[in-house]
Write an enzyme that holds these catalytic residues in place. Structure first.
Site, PDB file in Angstrom:
ATOM      1  CG  ASN A   9      -1.694   1.229   1.446  1.00 22.39           C
ATOM      2  OD1 ASN A   9      -1.811   2.051   0.533  1.00 22.39           O
ATOM      3  ND2 ASN A   9      -2.273   1.394   2.623  1.00 22.39           N
ATOM      4  CE  LYS A  11       0.126   3.431   4.883  1.00 24.74           C
ATOM      5  NZ  LYS A  11       0.026   3.615   6.309  1.00 24.74           N
ATOM      6  CG  HIS A  95      -5.833   1.809   5.481  1.00 21.31           C
ATOM      7  ND1 HIS A  95      -5.399   2.761   6.366  1.00 21.31           N
ATOM      8  CD2 HIS A  95      -4.769   0.990   5.246  1.00 21.31           C
ATOM      9  CE1 HIS A  95      -4.123   2.530   6.645  1.00 21.31           C
ATOM     10  NE2 HIS A  95      -3.712   1.469   5.979  1.00 21.31           N
ATOM     11  CD  GLU A  97      -3.043   5.513   6.856  1.00 23.50           C
ATOM     12  OE1 GLU A  97      -3.080   5.586   5.610  1.00 23.50           O
ATOM     13  OE2 GLU A  97      -2.074   5.040   7.475  1.00 23.50           O
ATOM     14  CD  GLU A 168      -3.477  -2.721   7.551  1.00 19.41           C
ATOM     15  OE1 GLU A 168      -2.414  -2.987   7.003  1.00 19.41           O
ATOM     16  OE2 GLU A 168      -4.067  -1.640   7.387  1.00 19.41           O
ATOM     17  N   GLY A 174       2.314   2.174  10.729  1.00 21.26           N
ATOM     18  CA  GLY A 174       3.227   3.302  10.529  1.00 21.26           C
ATOM     19  C   GLY A 174       3.932   3.755  11.801  1.00 21.26           C
ATOM     20  CB  SER A 213       5.268  -1.666  11.999  1.00 26.77           C
ATOM     21  OG  SER A 213       4.783  -0.350  12.187  1.00 26.77           O
TER      22      SER A 213
END
Ligand code: PEP
Length: 252
Positions: A9, A11, A95, A97, A168, A174, A213
Site C-alpha cells: 500500500n 498510500k 483502512h 486512515e 491491521e 506506521g 509495521s
C-alpha cells in the site's frame, strides 16, 4: 492450501519517477517467481502507468479506495468500473486512515465491499482496533463489529467469498510497533472462527493478512503463524529490498 498474498500500500506517496524505479526493482527481484502472490496499490493517478510498467510480470495491481456508487455526478470520486478499466484486480477498503480521517463507517465500508465484489474486483478489507481498545480488552469486540455488518447480511456474506481480510491493529500502522506474532495469530484465529461460524468452507479458504509495521526483519516470524496468510505492507513497500524480503518470507 491458501496461497500467501503480499500487497504493498503506497498510500499518498511517490511520483512517476519513483513509481518507475520501484516497479523495475520489484519486477527484477521477483523474476525468480516466488510462491506468493504479490500486488501493489499505488495512488489512483499512477494506476495506468504502473499497470503498463508491470507488463510481463505476475504482480497484480490494486487501488487504495473506491466509491460505492456507479458512474455519475460524484465529483472527485473513482468508480469500480474505472478501476477495472485500468487493470486493477484488488481494492483496499476500510483502512484505518480512511475510517479515522475520512469518517468511513462500518456501513459505508460494507457498501463499498459489496460494490467491489459485484464489479468483479477483489476487496482487501482492513479491520483492527485502536490502542485504547486493545488496552481495555476490546480487540475482539471491535473486530467482530467490523466483520459482523457483512457476516450478518446475505449480500455481505456473498461478497466475503471473494474477499481478503487484513488485520491491521491501528496502533501498529506506521508506528514501528508491530504486533507480536502471537498477538497477531490470536486475532487472525478469532477472525477465522467468526467467519467459520457462518461459513466453514469460506473460513478455510479465506486469506487473512497481517498489516502494521511489517518489515524484512519481522515478516518471516509473522508469516510462520498458522492463520497469517501474508501481509498488507505500508512503509516497507516503498523500499525495493525490504519489500522483496517480505515477499520472499511469504513464499517460504
Ligand atoms: C498500512 O498502511 O496498511 C500499513 C500496514 O502501514 P505500515 O506497514 O507502514 O505500518
Amino acid at each position: 492450501m491458501r496461497k500467501p498474498l503480499v500487497a504493498g500500500n503506497w498510500k499518498m506517496n511517490g511520483s512517476r519517477e519513483s513509481a518507475q524505479s520501484l516497479v523495475a526493482g520489484i519486477k527484477e527481484g521477483l523474476a525468480s517467481a516466488v510462491a506468493a502472490e504479490v500486488a501493489i496499490c499505488p495512488p489512483f493517478v499512477y494506476l495506468s502507468e504502473v499497470k503498463s510498467l508491470l507488463e510481463g510480470s505476475e504482480v497484480a495491481l490494486g487501488a487504495q479506495n473506491v466509491s460505492h456508487r456507479g458512474n455519475g455526478a460524484f465529483t472527485g470520486e473513482i468508480s469500480t468500473s474505472m478501476l477495472l478499466d485500468v487493470g486493477c484486480k484488488y481494492v483496499i477498503l476500510g483502512h484505518s486512515e480512511r475510517r479515522a480521517l475520512y469518517g468511513e463507517t462500518d456501513v459505508l465500508v460494507a457498501e463499498k465491499l459489496i460494490a467491489i465484489n459485484a464489479a468483479g474486483l477483489k476487496p482487501i478489507l482492513c479491520v483492527g482496533e485502536l490502542l485504547e481498545e486493545r488496552e481495555s480488552g476490546k480487540t475482539e469486540a471491535v473486530v467482530a463489529r467490523q466483520l459482523d455488518v457483512l457476516l450478518n447480511s446475505v449480500e455481505g456474506l456473498a461478497a466475503l467469498q471473494n474477499t481478503v481480510i487484513a488485520y491491521e491493529p491501528v496502533w501498529a500502522i506506521g508506528t514501528g510497533m508491530t504486533a507480536t506474532p502471537q498477538q497477531a495469530q490470536d486475532v487472525h484465529a478469532f477472525i477465522r472462527q467468526r467467519v467459520a461460524a457462518k461459513d466453514a468452507a469460506l473460513a478455510e479458504k479465506m486469506r487473512i493478512l497481517y498489516g502494521g509495521s511489517v518489515k524484512g526483519s519481522n515478516a518471516a516470524e509473522l508469516f510462520a503463524k498458522a492463520d497469517i496468510d501474508g501481509g498488507l505492507i505500508g512503509g516497507a513497500s516503498l523500499q525495493v529490498e525490504e519489500f522483496l524480503t517480505i515477499c520472499q518470507a511469504a513464499a517460504n
